[in-house]
Design a protein around this motif. Sequence first.
Motif, PDB file in Angstrom:
ATOM      1  N   SER A 165       0.813  -1.210   0.000  1.00 19.92           N
ATOM      2  CA  SER A 165       0.000   0.000   0.000  1.00 19.92           C
ATOM      3  C   SER A 165       0.853   1.271   0.000  1.00 19.92           C
ATOM      4  N   PHE A 166       0.229   2.366  -0.377  1.00 23.62           N
ATOM      5  CA  PHE A 166       0.850   3.684  -0.286  1.00 23.62           C
ATOM      6  C   PHE A 166      -0.165   4.675   0.256  1.00 23.62           C
ATOM      7  N   VAL A 167       0.312   5.868   0.599  1.00 20.92           N
ATOM      8  CA  VAL A 167      -0.531   6.874   1.246  1.00 20.92           C
ATOM      9  C   VAL A 167      -0.496   8.167   0.448  1.00 20.92           C
ATOM     10  N   VAL A 168      -1.653   8.811   0.328  1.00 20.68           N
ATOM     11  CA  VAL A 168      -1.752  10.116  -0.336  1.00 20.68           C
ATOM     12  C   VAL A 168      -2.382  11.110   0.630  1.00 20.68           C
ATOM     13  N   ASP A 169      -1.720  12.230   0.824  1.00 22.65           N
ATOM     14  CA  ASP A 169      -2.264  13.344   1.604  1.00 22.65           C
ATOM     15  C   ASP A 169      -2.542  14.465   0.617  1.00 22.65           C
ATOM     16  N   LEU A 170      -3.799  14.566   0.198  1.00 28.81           N
ATOM     17  CA  LEU A 170      -4.193  15.524  -0.839  1.00 28.81           C
ATOM     18  C   LEU A 170      -4.599  16.827  -0.163  1.00 28.81           C
ATOM     19  N   GLY A 171      -3.638  17.722  -0.003  1.00 21.36           N
ATOM     20  CA  GLY A 171      -3.888  18.982   0.678  1.00 21.36           C
ATOM     21  C   GLY A 171      -4.173  20.132  -0.262  1.00 21.36           C
ATOM     22  N   SER A 172      -4.456  21.278   0.309  1.00 18.77           N
ATOM     23  CA  SER A 172      -4.731  22.465  -0.497  1.00 18.77           C
ATOM     24  C   SER A 172      -3.467  23.048  -1.095  1.00 18.77           C
ATOM     25  N   GLY A 173      -2.393  23.132  -0.284  1.00 20.69           N
ATOM     26  CA  GLY A 173      -1.151  23.737  -0.751  1.00 20.69           C
ATOM     27  C   GLY A 173      -0.257  22.794  -1.514  1.00 20.69           C
ATOM     28  N   ASN A 174      -0.314  21.490  -1.182  1.00 18.04           N
ATOM     29  CA  ASN A 174       0.473  20.484  -1.890  1.00 18.04           C
ATOM     30  C   ASN A 174      -0.115  19.108  -1.620  1.00 18.04           C
ATOM     31  N   GLU A 189       6.362  15.011  -3.304  1.00 19.56           N
ATOM     32  CA  GLU A 189       5.485  16.180  -3.242  1.00 19.56           C
ATOM     33  C   GLU A 189       5.069  16.618  -4.636  1.00 19.56           C
ATOM     34  N   THR A 190       3.810  17.047  -4.753  1.00 20.10           N
ATOM     35  CA  THR A 190       3.323  17.597  -6.019  1.00 20.10           C
ATOM     36  C   THR A 190       2.231  18.631  -5.722  1.00 20.10           C
ATOM     37  N   HIS A 191       1.477  19.022  -6.729  1.00 19.61           N
ATOM     38  CA  HIS A 191       0.483  20.092  -6.613  1.00 19.61           C
ATOM     39  C   HIS A 191      -0.592  19.791  -5.569  1.00 19.61           C
ATOM     40  N   GLY A 192      -1.124  20.866  -4.967  1.00 23.77           N
ATOM     41  CA  GLY A 192      -2.276  20.764  -4.090  1.00 23.77           C
ATOM     42  C   GLY A 192      -3.543  21.193  -4.798  1.00 23.77           C
ATOM     43  N   SER A 193      -4.680  21.037  -4.122  1.00 26.12           N
ATOM     44  CA  SER A 193      -5.973  21.260  -4.766  1.00 26.12           C
ATOM     45  C   SER A 193      -6.311  22.733  -5.012  1.00 26.12           C
ATOM     46  N   LYS A 194      -5.445  23.651  -4.562  1.00 32.94           N
ATOM     47  CA  LYS A 194      -5.651  25.060  -4.886  1.00 32.94           C
ATOM     48  C   LYS A 194      -4.640  25.552  -5.920  1.00 32.94           C
ATOM     49  N   TYR A 195      -4.184  24.622  -6.777  1.00 31.03           N
ATOM     50  CA  TYR A 195      -3.204  25.009  -7.795  1.00 31.03           C
ATOM     51  C   TYR A 195      -3.752  26.047  -8.764  1.00 31.03           C
ATOM     52  N   HIS A 196      -5.077  26.089  -8.912  1.00 29.33           N
ATOM     53  CA  HIS A 196      -5.672  27.067  -9.822  1.00 29.33           C
ATOM     54  C   HIS A 196      -5.396  28.499  -9.362  1.00 29.33           C
ATOM     55  N   GLN A 197      -5.209  28.686  -8.047  1.00 31.75           N
ATOM     56  CA  GLN A 197      -4.899  30.029  -7.546  1.00 31.75           C
ATOM     57  C   GLN A 197      -3.487  30.462  -7.918  1.00 31.75           C
ATOM     58  N   LYS A 265     -11.921  24.178  -6.124  1.00 38.36           N
ATOM     59  CA  LYS A 265     -10.987  23.412  -5.307  1.00 38.36           C
ATOM     60  C   LYS A 265     -11.256  21.919  -5.420  1.00 38.36           C
ATOM     61  N   VAL A 266     -12.517  21.519  -5.333  1.00 41.55           N
ATOM     62  CA  VAL A 266     -12.863  20.099  -5.446  1.00 41.55           C
ATOM     63  C   VAL A 266     -12.608  19.597  -6.854  1.00 41.55           C
ATOM     64  N   GLN A 267     -12.927  20.398  -7.866  1.00 42.83           N
ATOM     65  CA  GLN A 267     -12.638  20.007  -9.247  1.00 42.83           C
ATOM     66  C   GLN A 267     -11.146  19.757  -9.427  1.00 42.83           C
ATOM     67  N   SER A 268     -10.336  20.648  -8.890  1.00 50.10           N
ATOM     68  CA  SER A 268      -8.886  20.495  -9.001  1.00 50.10           C
ATOM     69  C   SER A 268      -8.410  19.270  -8.227  1.00 50.10           C
ATOM     70  N   GLY A 269      -8.973  19.061  -7.039  1.00 50.90           N
ATOM     71  CA  GLY A 269      -8.620  17.883  -6.255  1.00 50.90           C
ATOM     72  C   GLY A 269      -8.966  16.592  -6.964  1.00 50.90           C
ATOM     73  N   LEU A 270     -10.107  16.574  -7.639  1.00 47.60           N
ATOM     74  CA  LEU A 270     -10.496  15.388  -8.402  1.00 47.60           C
ATOM     75  C   LEU A 270      -9.546  15.141  -9.570  1.00 47.60           C
ATOM     76  N   ASN A 271      -9.034  16.208 -10.146  1.00 44.55           N
ATOM     77  CA  ASN A 271      -8.055  16.073 -11.219  1.00 44.55           C
ATOM     78  C   ASN A 271      -6.772  15.415 -10.701  1.00 44.55           C
ATOM     79  N   ILE A 272      -6.315  15.847  -9.521  1.00 40.22           N
ATOM     80  CA  ILE A 272      -5.140  15.237  -8.887  1.00 40.22           C
ATOM     81  C   ILE A 272      -5.423  13.779  -8.542  1.00 40.22           C
ATOM     82  N   TYR A 273      -6.566  13.543  -7.956  1.00 43.55           N
ATOM     83  CA  TYR A 273      -6.977  12.187  -7.568  1.00 43.55           C
ATOM     84  C   TYR A 273      -7.009  11.261  -8.782  1.00 43.55           C
ATOM     85  N   LYS A 274      -7.582  11.758  -9.870  1.00 42.03           N
ATOM     86  CA  LYS A 274      -7.675  10.982 -11.109  1.00 42.03           C
ATOM     87  C   LYS A 274      -6.293  10.612 -11.621  1.00 42.03           C
ATOM     88  N   ALA A 275      -5.363  11.567 -11.585  1.00 39.05           N
ATOM     89  CA  ALA A 275      -4.006  11.302 -12.072  1.00 39.05           C
ATOM     90  C   ALA A 275      -3.341  10.204 -11.249  1.00 39.05           C
TER      91      ALA A 275
END
Length: 303
Positions: A165-174, A189-197, A265-275
């Motif tokens: 298993s692995f772990v994902v912490d999908l935050g706003s900043g990263n 580390e990669t993009h957070g769910s507020k990358y659109h800002q 924010k949720v749309q962006s988070g779903l994009n990260i999640y999908k990837a």
Amino acid sequence: MKQTVQFSMLLLCFLGMFSCKQKTHSKKQQTTFIYTPTKPVQGKLKGVVELGTSGFNSFVIEVDKNKNWILKDREYGVSLISEGMTNTHVINQKLQDYIQKLLHKGLDSSAIHFVVSSGAIKEDLTKLMVNELKNIGHEVKVVSPHEEAKFALKSALPKGYHENSFVVDLGSGNTKISFLKDSIVIGLETHGSKYHQKGAYDEEVYEEVSKIASKVPKHKSKYCFILGGVPYQMASPDLNQKKSYIPLSNNANHYNNLAAIKGKKVQSGLNIYKAIVETTKCEEVIFFNDGNFTIGFLLEQPF
């Protein structure tokens, strides 16, 4: 407009993928993950106040000398740091309020810790706030992205699941992705769910997140344990179960509604999640419902 249309098409495709998976794997999803955490014996109370890019949160756990723990209390708040809609005075007042609440719950002052997330510290306002808090006598732990990934893994990864298993912490900043390699925590580390800002586009973020997620070994990708604000929204229909671990639904309509109602924010988070899901091809994604990375920080404190 072009970017919005393209992302809408990607999101519809993403949601379609979930709809298909629900038909073919829903039974498997209900039966493959069964885990009951071990309750602490003669444990002690420990508390933490966390300042994140979007959240201002506190958690209280009971933990024993073997690091078995249970969540005793939690409170979620809003920080508004990334939006620049707060100041050091407001943050300090919130901090004092949280301290008093934790003391009233029976914690000793020495058992209360203060943590600033790796995403929040990137903001200039947070740096000013940390200096102000130190000036008035508070000890504040500022975590690096690698430390946050390590703490997230300690928080969310159940005993017995280290090898697959692995772990994902999908935050706003990263977003932090972590797994164990020869007992060493690998943190990415990669993009957070507020990358659109920050002016980043959905397609480029998807590609960059995919490159990071591709570093997760295949044999570590059976289960993805996930935490963060957007995953919390994704798990919302099942939160009333009061379970520590909640397999995420493959309900296409639920995610479609989230994207439409909750905003960018949720749309962006779903994009990260999908990837992450598409790249790792993980069999099951499980939301960690008992807090965030700060639990892992508490588990590293002396008993």
